[in-house]
Design a protein around this motif. Structure first.
Motif, short mmCIF file in Angstrom:
data_model
loop_
_atom_site.label_atom_id
_atom_site.label_comp_id
_atom_site.label_asym_id
_atom_site.label_seq_id
_atom_site.Cartn_x
_atom_site.Cartn_y
_atom_site.Cartn_z
N GLY A 144 0.82 -1.21 0.00
CA GLY A 144 0.00 0.00 0.00
C GLY A 144 0.85 1.26 0.00
N PRO A 145 0.41 2.28 0.74
CA PRO A 145 1.15 3.55 0.77
C PRO A 145 2.58 3.40 1.28
CG PRO A 145 -0.99 3.78 1.86
CD PRO A 145 -0.81 2.33 1.53
N HIS A 146 2.80 2.39 2.13
CA HIS A 146 4.16 2.15 2.63
C HIS A 146 5.13 1.84 1.49
CE1 HIS A 146 2.10 1.65 6.49
NE2 HIS A 146 3.28 1.69 7.08
N SER A 181 9.63 11.83 5.06
CA SER A 181 8.80 10.80 4.42
C SER A 181 8.34 9.76 5.44
CB SER A 181 9.60 10.14 3.29
OG SER A 181 8.80 9.22 2.59
N CYS A 182 9.24 9.33 6.30
CA CYS A 182 8.89 8.32 7.31
C CYS A 182 7.92 8.86 8.36
CB CYS A 182 10.15 7.79 7.98
SG CYS A 182 11.16 6.75 6.91
N GLU A 183 8.05 10.13 8.71
CA GLU A 183 7.18 10.71 9.74
C GLU A 183 5.71 10.73 9.32
OE1 GLU A 183 8.83 14.53 10.65
OE2 GLU A 183 10.10 13.70 12.23
N GLN A 184 5.44 10.61 8.06
CA GLN A 184 4.05 10.62 7.58
C GLN A 184 3.27 9.41 8.09
OE1 GLN A 184 3.76 11.15 3.32
NE2 GLN A 184 5.56 12.48 3.33
N GLU A 241 2.45 7.95 11.02
CA GLU A 241 2.43 8.22 12.46
C GLU A 241 2.15 7.00 13.33
OE1 GLU A 241 -0.43 11.31 12.93
OE2 GLU A 241 0.78 12.77 11.84
N ASN A 242 1.43 6.02 12.82
CA ASN A 242 1.05 4.86 13.62
C ASN A 242 1.94 3.65 13.38
OD1 ASN A 242 -1.13 6.24 14.81
ND2 ASN A 242 -2.38 5.85 13.00
N ASP A 243 3.09 3.85 12.79
CA ASP A 243 4.00 2.74 12.49
C ASP A 243 5.31 2.95 13.26
OD1 ASP A 243 5.98 1.04 11.24
OD2 ASP A 243 4.54 0.75 9.62
N PRO A 244 5.53 2.17 14.31
CA PRO A 244 6.73 2.34 15.13
C PRO A 244 8.04 2.18 14.35
CG PRO A 244 5.16 0.89 16.23
CD PRO A 244 4.63 1.14 14.86
N GLN A 245 8.07 1.30 13.36
CA GLN A 245 9.29 1.10 12.56
C GLN A 245 9.63 2.38 11.81
OE1 GLN A 245 11.44 -1.55 12.27
NE2 GLN A 245 12.69 -0.36 10.85
N LEU A 246 8.62 3.00 11.21
CA LEU A 246 8.87 4.22 10.45
C LEU A 246 9.19 5.41 11.36
CD1 LEU A 246 6.83 2.59 8.16
CD2 LEU A 246 7.91 4.53 7.04
N GLN A 247 8.60 5.44 12.53
CA GLN A 247 8.92 6.50 13.47
C GLN A 247 10.36 6.37 13.97
OE1 GLN A 247 6.91 9.27 14.04
NE2 GLN A 247 5.95 8.28 12.29
N ALA A 248 10.80 5.13 14.20
CA ALA A 248 12.19 4.90 14.62
C ALA A 248 13.15 5.29 13.49
CB ALA A 248 12.39 3.44 15.02
N ALA A 280 12.57 7.55 11.15
CA ALA A 280 12.57 9.02 11.08
C ALA A 280 13.49 9.61 12.13
CB ALA A 280 11.15 9.56 11.26
N GLN A 281 13.46 9.05 13.33
CA GLN A 281 14.31 9.55 14.41
C GLN A 281 15.79 9.31 14.08
OE1 GLN A 281 13.41 7.86 18.24
NE2 GLN A 281 14.76 9.26 19.32
N ALA A 282 16.12 8.14 13.56
CA ALA A 282 17.51 7.85 13.18
C ALA A 282 17.97 8.78 12.06
CB ALA A 282 17.65 6.40 12.76
N CYS A 283 17.08 9.04 11.11
CA CYS A 283 17.42 9.95 10.01
C CYS A 283 17.68 11.36 10.53
CB CYS A 283 16.31 9.96 8.97
SG CYS A 283 16.21 8.46 7.97
#
Length: 102
Positions: free
Chosen positions: A19-21, A68-71, A73-80, A82-85
């Motif tokens: 999907g959007p991911h 891009s990853c911050e979009q 919001e409900n996905d912990p992998q993408l939030q992590a 975004a933080q690393a980036c």
């Protein structure tokens, strides 16, 4: 190297979710970010005089990847990711500015 690793892991995660991911631009940015992080690390490890230039590109790529990853919001992998980036972008920008690249 942490950012390199998490971006590769996140690309796989996104492709599995679909999907959007799995949008092409998002996946491309994750892979670009992983690649420039590895390249920048290699330049630094070799003591290359050009490492500040790769750091500048790395900082910009990491910022865009974090956005891009911050979009997602409900996905912990993408939030992590975004933080690393963001962390990598800050470190690379500091190195580039230290050497006078702006």
């Amino acid at each position: 190297m942490d950012c390199h690793a998490i971006c590769l892991e996140t690309a796989t995660h996104c492709l599995e979710k679909g999907g959007p991911h799995a949008e092409v631009d998002h996946i491309r940015l994750l892979l670009d970010c992983a690649e420039i992080c590895q390249t920048s690390a290699n330049f630094m490890l070799r003591g290359s005089d050009l490492h500040t230039l790769t750091c500048e590109v790395c900082a910009e790529t990491c910022e865009q990847c974090g956005d891009s990853c911050e979009q997602f919001e409900n996905d912990p992998q993408l939030q992590a990711c975004a933080q690393a980036c963001r962390s990598c972008a800050d470190a690379c920008q500091a190195m580039a500015e230290e050497a006078g690249v702006e």
